[in-house]
Design a protein around this motif. Structure first.
Motif, short mmCIF file in Angstrom:
data_model
loop_
_atom_site.label_atom_id
_atom_site.label_comp_id
_atom_site.label_asym_id
_atom_site.label_seq_id
_atom_site.Cartn_x
_atom_site.Cartn_y
_atom_site.Cartn_z
N GLN A 337 0.91 -1.36 -0.12
CA GLN A 337 0.47 0.04 0.04
C GLN A 337 1.19 0.78 -0.07
O GLN A 337 0.67 2.38 -0.60
CB GLN A 337 -0.81 -0.21 1.59
CG GLN A 337 -2.14 1.27 1.19
CD GLN A 337 -2.72 1.09 2.38
OE1 GLN A 337 -2.66 0.27 3.11
NE2 GLN A 337 -3.26 2.17 3.24
N SER A 340 2.48 1.34 -3.50
CA SER A 340 1.23 2.15 -4.01
C SER A 340 1.28 3.78 -4.59
O SER A 340 1.37 4.54 -5.65
CB SER A 340 0.46 1.18 -4.55
OG SER A 340 -0.27 1.34 -3.00
N ASN A 353 -1.36 7.30 3.92
CA ASN A 353 -1.01 5.94 4.76
C ASN A 353 -0.94 6.74 6.40
O ASN A 353 0.00 5.72 7.20
CB ASN A 353 0.25 5.51 4.42
CG ASN A 353 0.00 4.84 3.45
OD1 ASN A 353 0.54 4.16 2.85
ND2 ASN A 353 0.75 5.43 2.18
N TYR A 540 -7.65 1.11 -1.42
CA TYR A 540 -7.68 -0.23 -1.43
C TYR A 540 -7.94 -0.62 -3.07
O TYR A 540 -7.51 -1.55 -3.31
CB TYR A 540 -9.09 -0.38 -0.74
CG TYR A 540 -9.26 -2.25 -0.53
CD1 TYR A 540 -8.52 -2.87 0.28
CD2 TYR A 540 -9.50 -2.74 -1.35
CE1 TYR A 540 -8.00 -3.88 -0.10
CE2 TYR A 540 -9.89 -4.49 -1.32
CZ TYR A 540 -8.89 -5.45 -0.34
OH TYR A 540 -8.68 -6.48 -0.17
N GLU A 543 -4.79 0.20 -4.64
CA GLU A 543 -3.55 -0.86 -4.31
C GLU A 543 -3.68 -2.35 -5.34
O GLU A 543 -2.32 -2.42 -5.35
CB GLU A 543 -3.17 -1.01 -2.88
CG GLU A 543 -2.50 -1.84 -1.79
CD GLU A 543 -2.86 -2.22 -1.17
OE1 GLU A 543 -2.53 -2.71 -0.16
OE2 GLU A 543 -3.90 -1.99 0.14
#
Length: 760
Positions: A337, A340, A353, A540, A543
Motif C-alpha cells: 500500500q 502504491s 498512509n 484499496y 493498491e
C-alpha cells in the motif's frame, strides 16, 4: 470555441486550442454521414484522434467565448429541440431510403454496439427524429477539446451559465463521446483551478441522479447533464472507468478537499462498485480475508495455550508458525500500500498512509509480532525466567483486540453497510461529546460525594469504603445495580435521588434524542458523509490494481533477485523460529551473534519487499486488460486456476465474497450498486424524499403524456380544419373555374355570332 481575453496574460498554446476547437466545430457542422459514423464508432478509451490527442494536456485559462459561438450553440440547441419535439418541424421520414441509410450506419458501428460492452447505446426509443438528434449530440460531443474548453470558462462569467443551460450542451455533457484522456490530465494538473474543474465535471456527470437533488443545501454545482437511462449511464460510467490512470489521478489531487469531493460523486462510487465486484478483485480480497482470519484464530489459540501454562507441542507449533505467516502477509500488504501510494505522489502517500485505519493496522501487526516473540520466549523457557504475569495477559488481550479491530477496519473498506455503521458511530460520538462530558462530571462528583458520606458505614458490605471502588459503584448505579440500604443518611439519599434523576432522566433522554437526530441527519445527507468510505475503497482498489499489474507484467532481473532474497530470508527466519534449531545454534554462537543474524534477516526482508514492490505501476493497465500475457504471475495464476479443486471451490468462494462485500445491493432509486440501504438504514426524511421524488417523476410522466395527447388532439383538429379549408377553397376554385368556363364559352359564342353576322 473560445478566445483569450484581451486584458489577460499571454499563454502559449491558447491560440492553438482556440483554433483547434473552432476548426473542429466547423468540421462538425458540415460532416457527411461517413464522418458521423466514424466519430460515433471511435474507441472507448481514446475519444479523440491521434492528431488531436496532443491538445488534451493543454489548459489555457482566462478564456472568453465569442458571441458568434454562443449564437451557434443556441441555434444548434433550437434545432435539436425542434427535431426531438413531437414529430418535429421536419416531420417523420417513413421512406425506405432513410431507413436503409440508418440501418447501414448502425451496422457500421454507429452506436458502438460491436465494440462496447453495453451494446448499441445509440439506438433510440422511437422515431427517426430522435435518432437524428442523438447522432447530432454525439457529433457535437466528439469535437476535440470542446468540453474541456467549456469547463475552463470562468465561473463568474454569465456566458458560462447560459451556455451550460442549453440543451445541446447538457446532452453533450452526458454523452460518453465527450469523455477522453483530457479528464485525467485535468485531474493531474498542477494548477488547482484546472483540477477543480475536473472534479466539477465528475460532479456534473453525477448531479442529475443525486439522491439529495431535492435538498438545495446539498447541491454543490450549478450545472447538470440530462437524465439518462440505465444503459446509457452505465455506458458513460464504463467509458470513464476505462480511462488509463483515472483512479490514481483522483488520489494525486493536490487538495485533500478535492479528493473528498470527488470521492462523494456517484460516478466514482459506481466505478468502485464495478471494480470491487470483479473476479480478480474478489479473489485478492478473499486472500486478505483468509490470512486475516488465520492470524486471528491462530494467535488466539497460541495465547490461550500460553496463559493456560501449556508446554510446547505440535498444536502450539502449528499455530505459532501460522501466526507468523499471517503477520508477514499483513506486513507485505502494508508495504504494498505504501509503495502504491508513493508511486502516485508524495502527498498521496502522506494522506493515505497515516489514517486511523492504518494506525489500527500497524498497531495490530506490531502487537501481534511482539506477542508471538514474547510467548515463544516464555514457553521455550518453561515459564522459569519469563512468567505469565498480569502485564503479559493484558498485552496479549490488547493484541487480540487489535486483530479484531483490524478485521473491522478491513470490512469498513469493502462493505458499505460497515462503512455506514462506522460513519454513524463516529457522527453519534462526536454529536454527544458534550453530553458525555457532563455525564463524566456527574460520575466523578457523585463518586467523591458518596465516598465522603458512606466510607465509614459498614465497610464489610459497603463498596464505598475504598476510593478506587467508589467510581465503579457509581458506574454500577448507571447500569441499574445498587442497594438502597447503602444510603442511610438524609443527605446521601438526596444525593442518590439527584444523581439518578440527572443521569437517567435528563442526560439519558438527551442522549437518546441527540442520537436519533444525528441518525436521521446522517441517513438523510448520506452523500455528504460518504467521502470516507469511497476514499478508503479508492485507496484499496488502487493498491489491488497495482498488485495485479505487478504480477501480470514481465519481471525484471531485480524483481527475480528480490523475490529470491525474500523467500530465502523468510525460510531462514522460520528456521530460526524453531526452538530446536535455536538451541543447536546457541551451543556454538552467543546470543548477540544470533540476535544480529535475526536483525540482518529482518533487514533483508525489508530490502527485498521494498525492491520488489518498487516496480508497481498503474499505466497501461486498463488498455491491456490487466494482463501482459507473459508475466510470471500470469502463468502462475493460470496454472493455479486450472486446478480441479480450485475450479470446484471457485463458485462457493465467489458467493461468499459477494456476500461479504455486499455486491447484490441496490439504491432506493433502483440503481445497481454495492451500497445497499435496507429499511433499517432509512430515516424518515429519506423515505419522504424518495417518495416525493417518485411522485414528481410520476407527475412529470403524466404531464408529459397529457401534453402529448393534447398536442396530438390539437394537431388532428388543425389537420381537420385545414382539410375543411382546403376542401372549401378547392370547391370555390372549381366553382370559379366553371363560371370562368361559362363566361369564356358565352364570349366565344358571342364572338362567333358577331363574326357570322359580319360575313352575312
Amino acid at each position: 470555441a473560445t478566445a483569450p481575453r484581451p486584458d489577460g496574460p499571454s499563454d502559449e498554446g491558447r491560440s492553438a486550442v482556440g483554433g483547434s476547437a473552432a476548426a473542429s466545430g466547423s468540421r462538425g457542422g458540415g460532416v457527411d454521414n461517413r464522418a458521423v459514423v466514424a466519430s460515433v464508432g471511435r474507441s472507448d478509451v481514446v475519444s479523440n484522434p491521434p492528431e488531436d490527442a496532443a491538445m488534451d494536456d493543454v489548459f489555457p485559462l482566462n478564456l472568453a467565448m465569442p458571441p458568434v459561438v454562443e449564437w451557434s450553440l443556441r441555434m444548434i440547441s433550437a434545432l435539436l429541440d425542434g427535431i426531438e419535439s413531437y414529430d418535429g418541424p421536419l416531420g417523420a421520414d417513413e421512406g425506405g431510403a432513410f431507413g436503409a441509410w440508418r440501418d447501414g450506419n448502425n451496422k457500421d458501428g454507429g452506436g458502438g454496439g460491436g465494440s462496447s460492452a453495453y451494446g448499441n447505446t445509440m439506438a433510440t426509443a422511437s422515431g427517426d427524429a430522435a435518432w437524428i438528434g442523438a447522432t447530432l449530440v454525439s457529433s457535437i460531443a466528439s469535437i476535440p477539446s470542446l468540453m474541456k474548453t467549456l469547463l475552463l470558462l470562468d465561473d463568474d462569467d454569465p456566458v458560462k451559465s447560459r451556455v451550460f443551460g442549453l440543451s445541446v450542451v447538457r446532452r453533450a455533457i452526458s454523452s460518453r463521446h465527450a469523455v477522453g484522456n483530457w479528464l485525467v490530465y485535468m485531474l493531474e494538473a498542477v494548477d488547482p483551478i484546472v483540477a477543480r474543474r475536473g472534479v466539477d465535471y465528475l460532479e456534473i456527470l453525477s448531479e442529475d441522479e443525486d439522491e439529495n437533488a431535492l435538498i438545495p443545501s446539498t447541491r454543490r454545482v450549478r450545472f447538470a447533464g440530462t437524465q439518462l437511462g440505465v444503459r446509457a449511464r452505465a455506458a458513460l460510467y464504463y467509458k470513464v472507468s476505462r480511462l488509463d490512470y483515472f483512479l490514481p489521478a483522483i488520489l494525486a489531487l493536490e487538495e485533500t478537499a478535492e479528493v473528498d469531493r470527488a470521492a462523494k460523486t456517484k460516478l466514482l462510487r459506481h466505478v468502485l462498485d464495478k471494480e470491487l465486484g470483479s473476479r480478480p478483485t474478489l479473489t485478492m480480497a478473499f486472500f486478505d480475508l483468509l490470512f486475516l482470519l488465520m492470524l486471528l484464530v491462530t494467535f488466539q489459540m497460541s495465547a490461550y495455550h500460553v496463559v493456560e501454562g501449556g508446554v510446547q507441542d505440535g498444536k502450539y507449533t502449528t499455530t505459532y508458525f501460522l501466526s507468523m505467516i499471517g503477520a508477514l502477509y499483513a506486513m507485505l500488504r502494508k508495504f504494498g500500500q505504501m509503495s502504491s501510494m508513493i508511486k502516485i505522489s508524495r502527498q498521496a502517500f502522506v494522506e493515505n498512509n497515516f489514517r486511523w485505519v492504518d494506525g489500527i493496522d500497524w498497531l495490530a501487526i506490531l502487537l501481534v509480532v511482539g506477542g508471538i516473540v514474547w510467548m515463544e520466549v516464555a514457553i521455550s523457557d518453561l515459564y522459569v525466567n519469563v512468567t505469565v504475569t498480569d502485564y503479559m495477559r493484558s498485552y496479549l488481550a490488547a493484541a487480540i483486540c487489535g486483530v479484531w479491530l483490524k478485521l473491522v477496519s478491513w470490512l469498513s473498506v469493502i462493505n458499505w453497510q460497515v462503512i455506514n455503521l462506522v460513519s454513524l458511530f463516529y457522527e453519534i460520538v462526536r454529536g454527544i461529546r458534550w453530553i458525555l462530558f457532563f455525564l463524566l462530571i456527574a460520575i466523578f462528583a457523585s463518586s467523591q460525594m458518596f465516598y465522603v458520606m458512606l466510607s465509614g458505614q459498614n465497610c464489610d458490605d459497603n463498596g464505598y469504603c475504598e476510593k478506587e471502588n467508589a467510581y465503579l459503584q457509581v458506574w454500577s448505579i448507571l447500569l441499574g445495580q445498587f442497594d438502597v440500604a447503602d444510603f442511610q443518611s438524609t443527605f446521601s439519599v438526596i444525593a442518590f435521588v439527584a444523581f439518578t434523576f440527572v443521569t437517567f432522566v435528563v442526560l439519558g433522554y438527551a442522549l437518546i434524542a441527540t442520537s436519533i437526530d444525528i441518525y436521521n441527519k446522517a441517513v438523510t445527507f448520506r452523500s455528504e458523509n460518504s467521502a470516507y468510505g469511497n476514499r478508503s475503497r479508492l485507496v484499496y482498489i488502487a493498491e489491488l490494481r497495482a498488485f495485479r499489474r505487478l504480477f501480470d507484467q514481465r519481471w525484471t532481473a531485480m524483481q527475480y533477485c528480490a523475490a529470491l532474497l525474500f523467500l530465502t530470508s523468510t525460510v531462514v527466519l522460520f528456521l530460526f523460529a524453531a526452538v530446536e534449531i535455536r538451541e543447536s545454534l546457541g551451543r556454538y554462537y552467543s546470543g548477540g551473534i544470533l540476535g544480529g543474524a535475526v536483525a540482518l534477516l529482518l533487514i533483508f526482508l525489508f530490502v527485498s519487499i521494498t525492491a520488489f514492490v518498487s516496480h508497481m505501476t498503474y499505466y497501461s493497465f486498463v488498455e491491456n486488460g490487466g494482463s501482459a500475457r507473459g508475466g510470471r504471475g500470469y502463468f502462475l495464476c493460470q496454472c493455479f486456476a486450472s486446478n480441479f479443486i480450485v475450479r470446484w471451490l471457485s463458485d462457493p468462494i465467489e458467493r461468499m465474497m459477494r456476500f461479504v462485500v455486499d455486491i447484490d445491493g441496490i439504491h432506493l432509486d433502483g440503481t445497481s450498486s454495492t451500497a445497499k440501504y435496507t429499511d433499517s438504514w432509512q430515516g424518515s426524511a429519506t423515505h419522504v424524499r424518495c417518495h416525493v421524488k417518485r411522485m414528481l417523476m410520476q407527475s412529470e410522466a403524466r404531464t408529459s403524456s397529457k401534453l402529448r395527447n393534447e398536442l396530438f388532439v390539437m394537431e388532428m383538429r388543425h389537420k381537420k380544419a385545414d382539410e375543411r379549408s382546403r376542401s372549401d377553397v378547392l370547391t370555390e376554385i372549381r366553382a370559379s373555374e366553371e363560371r370562368m368556363e361559362r363566361m369564356i364559352s358565352d364570349f366565344q359564342g358571342w364572338m362567333d355570332r358577331r363574326i357570322s353576322s359580319k360575313e352575312e
